[in-house]
Design a protein around this motif. Structure first.
Motif, short mmCIF file in Angstrom:
data_model
loop_
_atom_site.label_atom_id
_atom_site.label_comp_id
_atom_site.label_asym_id
_atom_site.label_seq_id
_atom_site.Cartn_x
_atom_site.Cartn_y
_atom_site.Cartn_z
N HIS B 11 -26.43 -59.13 68.08
CA HIS B 11 -25.91 -60.30 68.79
C HIS B 11 -24.94 -61.16 68.00
O HIS B 11 -24.36 -62.07 68.54
CB HIS B 11 -27.05 -61.16 69.33
N HIS B 12 -24.75 -60.90 66.68
CA HIS B 12 -23.73 -61.70 65.99
C HIS B 12 -22.43 -60.93 65.99
O HIS B 12 -22.42 -59.74 65.71
CB HIS B 12 -24.03 -61.96 64.51
N SER B 13 -21.32 -61.61 66.25
CA SER B 13 -20.03 -60.94 66.11
C SER B 13 -19.61 -61.00 64.64
O SER B 13 -20.20 -61.71 63.83
CB SER B 13 -18.98 -61.61 67.00
N ALA B 14 -18.57 -60.20 64.31
CA ALA B 14 -18.19 -59.99 62.91
C ALA B 14 -17.86 -61.31 62.21
O ALA B 14 -18.19 -61.50 61.04
CB ALA B 14 -17.02 -59.03 62.84
N HIS B 15 -17.22 -62.27 62.91
CA HIS B 15 -16.80 -63.49 62.21
C HIS B 15 -17.99 -64.38 61.83
O HIS B 15 -17.85 -65.29 61.02
CB HIS B 15 -15.76 -64.27 63.05
N GLU B 16 -19.16 -64.11 62.43
CA GLU B 16 -20.35 -64.88 62.05
C GLU B 16 -21.05 -64.29 60.83
O GLU B 16 -21.98 -64.89 60.31
CB GLU B 16 -21.36 -64.89 63.20
N ARG B 17 -20.64 -63.08 60.44
CA ARG B 17 -21.39 -62.36 59.41
C ARG B 17 -20.61 -62.30 58.10
O ARG B 17 -19.41 -62.06 58.12
CB ARG B 17 -21.69 -60.93 59.88
N ARG B 18 -21.32 -62.51 56.98
CA ARG B 18 -20.75 -62.27 55.66
C ARG B 18 -21.72 -61.39 54.89
O ARG B 18 -22.92 -61.40 55.17
CB ARG B 18 -20.55 -63.60 54.92
N LEU B 19 -21.21 -60.65 53.91
CA LEU B 19 -22.09 -59.78 53.13
C LEU B 19 -23.17 -60.61 52.43
O LEU B 19 -24.33 -60.19 52.33
CB LEU B 19 -21.27 -58.98 52.11
#
Lengths: 169, 460
Positions: B11-19
């Motif tokens: 449910h998170h899109s890529a811009h919400e995620r960081r390594l």
């Protein structure tokens, strides 16, 4: 289980492993420290070609792997996705675990049963479909879920059942 | 046709995620397609293999993992670092196996599928590091046979990794040799039990083995073997990249257990699915993210982590979903994938469904499980039909007690006992409504007589 007598007739005691299957089984054998480890894969290889695992294949696999037929049969009868009886051209696996149970499994199973005229463990008289229950298919966010052959579908509404079945001639 | 092929989604899109905040899912694409080798390497994938192999000793790797305390995400919660420290290894010992448990079949659980289908190279990188730390020479990914898409993704990833030199001899010039093969199963939930998995890998019936010896001492083909869940393994590269302290602080004040967790929600909620969130996220936050229950439904009860965990109540929604907190509330974190049950659901029917699953999936090896589970199913079916007899509920409680930890060969029956015992504890009135109350002239329903003449007690 009508309509599959041709399978029985062609795979009697004179069962011979297809040469290509034999080669694949021998390659699989080399993936493991001991040949017995390849027996589940060997059963699946035979099943891919014949639809199920006839008695003769148990002996042939045992010979190919250098183990006893009873070892192979013990394994074949343990695992739910190894079929020791003829099945239809398409196998329907209906998830009957908790999330699907909460989201419409009972109605889906009834719709499948009444449409096909069979219950779990049975095959339609035209040899087209076999209906089986299966452990949680790991698609619980889309229940109720089923698999037809290699394809997973969900959520499957009762009104979609007819169209879905039609796409598997 | 309106019915869709199933696709696992986050449910998170890529811009919400960081390594640094989403070490498991940062790699995923928004379109849900599999991340291939080129894209994985472009995102600095396999950098940790290069960083660690030949530059840190296996002991140093294990010390970092022990400090990070990655607890087993298959549901056991055992520290991966401690498990690795117990693997027999040494110059005079045979090198063993690193086994990835990808036999995801826990009712209500759909998390490992996401990683397997969409970022198989993360698992391969993790297994290479695990192989290095445990002195394994070979790895197997034990994948359930129904995960056809995952099998395709893993097979392609193994070929790509081998061609690029990440598998095989002298990986990254370190002198370390390691290869991986995919092993697909043929059904049966019990294959997820680690010693049953080893028997199945060896081409035998999937009965569990007696412990000790533990797999780390004598596992597949008698060699030291490590069995870890997919999600557990996939935490390893980021821990080795950023360190144990980073991993511990990922969960902040929420939990003593470090890291993130793949949490998920299924059942009658508005928005089912998966999220990667800090360990210790409360269940209530997940229910909020899921948009609450369906219109017209309220939450009755919930399972925190699959069919083998105990039911909890709405009043438990504020609890941190981590291993210790959920255990203190009388259940288990399990796989951390929630099943939410609406108020119109009969608990007797739901527990009957769960116990039918466990009865069918029992390998049949030990008596309390083989005979006790079908007995429980029989009693539950009678209660469901309103044909229970006085004593049935007590008998179910006794069965749950007799299948508890330490009384059976493996954790299968104890897992079955948890939802049964907790459902009776919290919803006893529903079970009592299943007991027949015949009028003065009616005949009380009876179980068939047993051999010793007692009613329904044949097995006692």
């Amino acid at each position: 289980m009508n309509g599959n007598s041709h399978l029985l007739a062609s795979d009697g005691d004179g069962f011979v492993l297809d040469p290509e299957d034999r080669r694949t089984i021998e390659q699989e054998r080399d993936h493991y420290e001991q040949p017995q480890a390849a027996c589940i894969e060997a059963l699946k290889i035979v099943q891919r070609r014949h639809g199920w695992v006839p008695d003769g294949a148990i002996v042939a696999i045992a010979e190919a792997l250098g183990i006893g037929p009873a070892e192979v049969e013990g394994v074949a009868t343990f695992y739910s996705l190894v079929f020791r009886q003829p099945v239809g051209r398409h196998v329907i696996l209906v998830c009957d675990s908790s999330s699907c149970f909460l989201t419409g499994y009972d109605a889906l199973r009834e719709a499948l049963s009444s449409r096909l005229g069979i219950g779990f463990g049975q095959t339609t008289s035209d040899g087209r479909f076999t209906l089986l229950p299966v452990c949680c298919l790991g698609a619980c966010d889309s229940g109720p879920v089923l698999m037809i052959d290699d394809d997973t579908y969900g959520p499957v509404a009762v009104e979609d059942v007819a169209d879905l079945l039609e796409s598997y001639p | 046709m309106t019915v869709n092929r199933y696709r696992c989604q986050l449910h998170h899109s890529a811009h919400e995620r960081r390594l640094e905040t989403h070490p498991l899912t940062w790699w995923l694409r928004d379109d849900g397609e599999c991340v291939g080798l080129g894209e994985y390497v472009a995102k600095d994938g396999y950098a940790v293999v290069r960083q660690v192999l030949g530059h840190q000793g296996p002991d140093e790797v294990i010390e970092t993992l022990k400090a990070a305390n990655i607890r087993g995400r298959g549901g056991g919660g055992f520290s991966a670092g401690v498990k690795w420290s117990l693997t027999l290894k040494g110059e005079n010992l045979p090198r063993g196996y690193l086994l990835c448990n990808a036999d995801e079949m826990e009712p209500g659980t759909f998390k490992d599928r996401l990683l397997l289908e969409q970022v198989p190279h993360l698992l391969l990188e993790s297994m290479i590091l695990g192989g290095y730390a445990n002195d394994s020479f070979y790895g197997y990914i034990f994948l359930r046979g129904e995960y056809v898409e995952a099998a395709r993704a893993i097979s392609r990833a193994i070929e790509e990794a081998r061609a690029a030199g990440w598998l095989g001899r002298d990986i990254a010039g370190s002198g370390f040799d390691f290869d991986i093969a995919l092993h697909t199963g043929a059904g049966r939930y019990i294959c997820g039990e680690e010693t049953a998995l080893i028997n199945s890998l060896e081409g035998q019936r999937a009965n569990p083995r007696a412990k000790p010896p533990f797999p780390g001492q004598s596992g597949a083909w008698g060699k030291p073997s490590v069995v870890n869940n997919v999600e557990t393994l996939c935490n390893v590269p980021a821990v080795l990249r950023f360190g144990a302290d980073w991993y511990q602080q990922l969960s902040g004040e929420r939990s003593d257990d470090g890291g993130t967790k793949l949490y998920g929600v299924s059942g009658k909620v508005r928005r089912t699915g998966l999220w990667e969130l800090p360990m210790g996220t409360p269940a209530g936050e997940l229910l909020d993210r899921a948009g609450g229950m369906h219109d017209g439904c309220t939450l009755k009860t919930w399972l925190p982590g699959g069919g083998s965990t105990g039911f909890l109540l709405p009043e438990h929604l504020d609890l941190a979903l981590d291993f210790n907190t959920v255990a203190q509330a009388g259940s288990r974190l399990g796989t951390g994938i929630l099943t939410l049950v609406a108020d119109d659901q009969s608990m007797v029917s739901l527990v009957r469904n769960l116990e039918e699953f466990f009865a069918r999936e029992s390998c049949g090896w030990c008596t309390p499980c083989r005979d006790g589970l079908p007995w429980a199913v029989k009693l539950l079916r009678a209660l469901e039909r309103g044909e229970g007899i006085p004593g049935d509920i007590e008998l179910l409680e006794e069965l749950a007690e007799d299948q508890g930890p330490g009384k059976t060969f493996c954790a299968h029956a104890p897992g079955a006992a948890m939802p049964l015992a907790s459902a009776i504890e919290y919803f006893r009135d529903e079970f009592e409504r299943g007991i027949a109350h015949p009028g003065k002239d009616d005949v009380m329903p009876e179980r068939p007589l047993s051999a010793n003449g007692e009613r329904g007690d044949a097995e006692r």
